[in-house]
Design an enzyme around this catalytic site. Structure first.
Site, PDB file in Angstrom:
ATOM      1  N   ASN A   1      -9.110   7.313  11.633  1.00 22.66           N
ATOM      2  CA  ASN A   1      -8.601   5.942  11.471  1.00 22.66           C
ATOM      3  C   ASN A   1      -7.086   5.819  11.673  1.00 22.66           C
ATOM      4  O   ASN A   1      -6.444   4.941  11.099  1.00 22.66           O
ATOM      5  CB  ASN A   1      -9.085   5.330  10.148  1.00 22.66           C
ATOM      6  CG  ASN A   1      -8.559   6.064   8.939  1.00 22.66           C
ATOM      7  OD1 ASN A   1      -7.820   7.033   9.066  1.00 22.66           O
ATOM      8  ND2 ASN A   1      -8.918   5.588   7.760  1.00 22.66           N
TER       9      ASN A   1
ATOM     10  N   GLU B   1       4.171  11.535  -2.406  1.00 23.37           N
ATOM     11  CA  GLU B   1       3.853  11.925  -1.029  1.00 23.37           C
ATOM     12  C   GLU B   1       5.122  12.229  -0.225  1.00 23.37           C
ATOM     13  O   GLU B   1       5.128  13.149   0.596  1.00 23.37           O
ATOM     14  CB  GLU B   1       3.045  10.812  -0.358  1.00 23.37           C
ATOM     15  CG  GLU B   1       1.650  10.687  -0.947  1.00 23.37           C
ATOM     16  CD  GLU B   1       0.825   9.561  -0.342  1.00 23.37           C
ATOM     17  OE1 GLU B   1      -0.322   9.404  -0.777  1.00 23.37           O
ATOM     18  OE2 GLU B   1       1.326   8.854   0.556  1.00 23.37           O
TER      19      GLU B   1
ATOM     20  N   HIS C   1      -2.141   6.942   8.060  1.00 24.16           N
ATOM     21  CA  HIS C   1      -2.147   6.987   6.590  1.00 24.16           C
ATOM     22  C   HIS C   1      -0.920   6.256   6.084  1.00 24.16           C
ATOM     23  O   HIS C   1       0.155   6.363   6.676  1.00 24.16           O
ATOM     24  CB  HIS C   1      -2.081   8.435   6.075  1.00 24.16           C
ATOM     25  CG  HIS C   1      -1.668   8.499   4.627  1.00 24.16           C
ATOM     26  ND1 HIS C   1      -2.576   8.363   3.598  1.00 24.16           N
ATOM     27  CD2 HIS C   1      -0.444   8.596   4.045  1.00 24.16           C
ATOM     28  CE1 HIS C   1      -1.908   8.393   2.435  1.00 24.16           C
ATOM     29  NE2 HIS C   1      -0.624   8.537   2.690  1.00 24.16           N
TER      30      HIS C   1
ATOM     31  N   LYS D   1      -2.173  10.000  12.378  1.00 26.21           N
ATOM     32  CA  LYS D   1      -3.193  11.042  12.254  1.00 26.21           C
ATOM     33  C   LYS D   1      -3.535  11.651  13.627  1.00 26.21           C
ATOM     34  O   LYS D   1      -3.144  11.102  14.675  1.00 26.21           O
ATOM     35  CB  LYS D   1      -4.435  10.442  11.588  1.00 26.21           C
ATOM     36  CG  LYS D   1      -4.179  10.003  10.131  1.00 26.21           C
ATOM     37  CD  LYS D   1      -5.456   9.509   9.461  1.00 26.21           C
ATOM     38  CE  LYS D   1      -5.208   9.118   8.009  1.00 26.21           C
ATOM     39  NZ  LYS D   1      -6.465   8.674   7.324  1.00 26.21           N
TER      40      LYS D   1
ATOM     41  N   TYR E   1      -4.471  15.248  -0.099  1.00 21.15           N
ATOM     42  CA  TYR E   1      -5.563  14.332  -0.437  1.00 21.15           C
ATOM     43  C   TYR E   1      -6.320  14.796  -1.689  1.00 21.15           C
ATOM     44  O   TYR E   1      -7.499  14.471  -1.854  1.00 21.15           O
ATOM     45  CB  TYR E   1      -6.517  14.193   0.747  1.00 21.15           C
ATOM     46  CG  TYR E   1      -6.044  13.209   1.812  1.00 21.15           C
ATOM     47  CD1 TYR E   1      -5.869  11.853   1.517  1.00 21.15           C
ATOM     48  CD2 TYR E   1      -5.811  13.607   3.119  1.00 21.15           C
ATOM     49  CE1 TYR E   1      -5.457  10.942   2.485  1.00 21.15           C
ATOM     50  CE2 TYR E   1      -5.402  12.698   4.097  1.00 21.15           C
ATOM     51  CZ  TYR E   1      -5.233  11.365   3.767  1.00 21.15           C
ATOM     52  OH  TYR E   1      -4.837  10.457   4.720  1.00 21.15           O
TER      53      TYR E   1
HETATM   54  P1  RTP Z   1      -5.241   6.807   3.793  1.00 18.39           P
HETATM   55  O1  RTP Z   1      -5.106   7.361   2.385  1.00 18.39           O
HETATM   56  O2  RTP Z   1      -5.572   7.852   4.805  1.00 18.39           O
HETATM   57  O3  RTP Z   1      -4.067   5.952   4.142  1.00 18.39           O
HETATM   58  O4  RTP Z   1      -6.477   5.786   3.823  1.00 18.39           O
HETATM   59  P2  RTP Z   1      -6.814   4.652   2.785  1.00 18.39           P
HETATM   60  O5  RTP Z   1      -5.807   4.605   1.683  1.00 18.39           O
HETATM   61  O6  RTP Z   1      -7.045   3.404   3.564  1.00 18.39           O
HETATM   62  O7  RTP Z   1      -8.218   5.169   2.231  1.00 18.39           O
HETATM   63  P3  RTP Z   1      -8.512   6.192   1.032  1.00 18.39           P
HETATM   64  O8  RTP Z   1      -9.489   5.532   0.125  1.00 18.39           O
HETATM   65  O9  RTP Z   1      -7.248   6.705   0.423  1.00 18.39           O
HETATM   66  O10 RTP Z   1      -9.270   7.366   1.773  1.00 18.39           O
HETATM   67  C1  RTP Z   1      -8.573   8.387   2.463  1.00 18.39           C
HETATM   68  C2  RTP Z   1      -9.270   8.643   3.780  1.00 18.39           C
HETATM   69  O11 RTP Z   1     -10.570   9.171   3.517  1.00 18.39           O
HETATM   70  C3  RTP Z   1     -11.498   8.674   4.471  1.00 18.39           C
HETATM   71  N1  RTP Z   1     -12.562   7.938   3.790  1.00 18.39           N
HETATM   72  N2  RTP Z   1     -13.805   8.027   4.143  1.00 18.39           N
HETATM   73  N3  RTP Z   1     -16.629   7.686   4.282  1.00 18.39           N
HETATM   74  C4  RTP Z   1     -15.945   7.015   3.382  1.00 18.39           C
HETATM   75  O12 RTP Z   1     -16.461   6.248   2.594  1.00 18.39           O
HETATM   76  C5  RTP Z   1     -14.496   7.221   3.324  1.00 18.39           C
HETATM   77  N4  RTP Z   1     -13.699   6.628   2.462  1.00 18.39           N
HETATM   78  C6  RTP Z   1     -12.448   7.107   2.781  1.00 18.39           C
HETATM   79  C7  RTP Z   1     -10.758   7.736   5.397  1.00 18.39           C
HETATM   80  O13 RTP Z   1     -10.445   8.439   6.593  1.00 18.39           O
HETATM   81  C8  RTP Z   1      -9.503   7.384   4.614  1.00 18.39           C
HETATM   82  O14 RTP Z   1      -8.425   7.090   5.479  1.00 18.39           O
HETATM   83 MG    MG Z   2      -5.251   6.315   0.600  1.00 21.86          MG
END
Ligand code: RTP
Ligand code: MG
Length: 141
Positions: free
Chosen positions: A114, A128, A117, A11, A51
């Protein structure tokens, strides 16, 4: 053990920190091979489409703003159980909760910025990968 492919994005925060190589070293060290790669700056439409599953969530605008804020490195990684192996290397979404030694624990500043991804399941990996690599430019070896 199944050979899988997964989509990985470094990212904008991690690209800006100049740690692309350090992150790819971890993937290679875990036996994951880069089989396709692109550096690009996402348009809003691309980030929103990618997303889309989160479109109704309160953090969606912040997520899209962040993902378009600078260039990203997008790769397809291939290896044994690549999807879970990659997620394990990444660590928890919130770096404060990420296990020591994971990419997010070491390089991420916040739940928004973070660092990486990774696809979370076989179906999302397929979608994806096709989203960013619609052509046949994937190099198995
Ligand atoms: P990614 O898709 O980016 O790999 O991250 P992830 O699976 O660990 O998390 P996901 O639930 O898919 O969420 C995508 C991105 O959204 C942001 N996020 N913010 N503030 C919050 O509660 C929250 N929850 C998710 C994060 O940047 C996450 O990487
Ligand atoms: Mg995710």
């Amino acid at each position: 053990m199944a050979i899988e492919r997964t989509l990985s994005i470094i990212k904008p925060d991690a690209v800006a920190k100049n740690v692309i190589g350090q992150i790819y070293s971890r993937f290679e060290g875990a036996g994951l091979k880069i089989v396709a790669a692109r550096m690009t700056q996402l348009s809003r439409a691309e980030a929103e489409g990618f997303y889309a599953v989160h479109a109704a969530r309160p953090f969606f605008k912040d997520l899209v703003d962040f993902m378009v804020s600078g260039p990203v490195m997008i790769t397809v990684l291939e290896g044994e159980n690549a999807i879970a192996a990659h997620r394990d290397l990444m660590g928890a979404t919130d770096p404060k909760k990420a296990e020591k030694g994971t990419i997010r624990a070491d390089f991420a500043d916040s739940i928004d910025a973070n660092a990486v991804h990774g696809s979370d399941a076989a179906e999302t990996a397929a979608t994806e990968i096709a989203y960013y690599f619609p052509a046949l430019n994937v190099y198995s070896r």
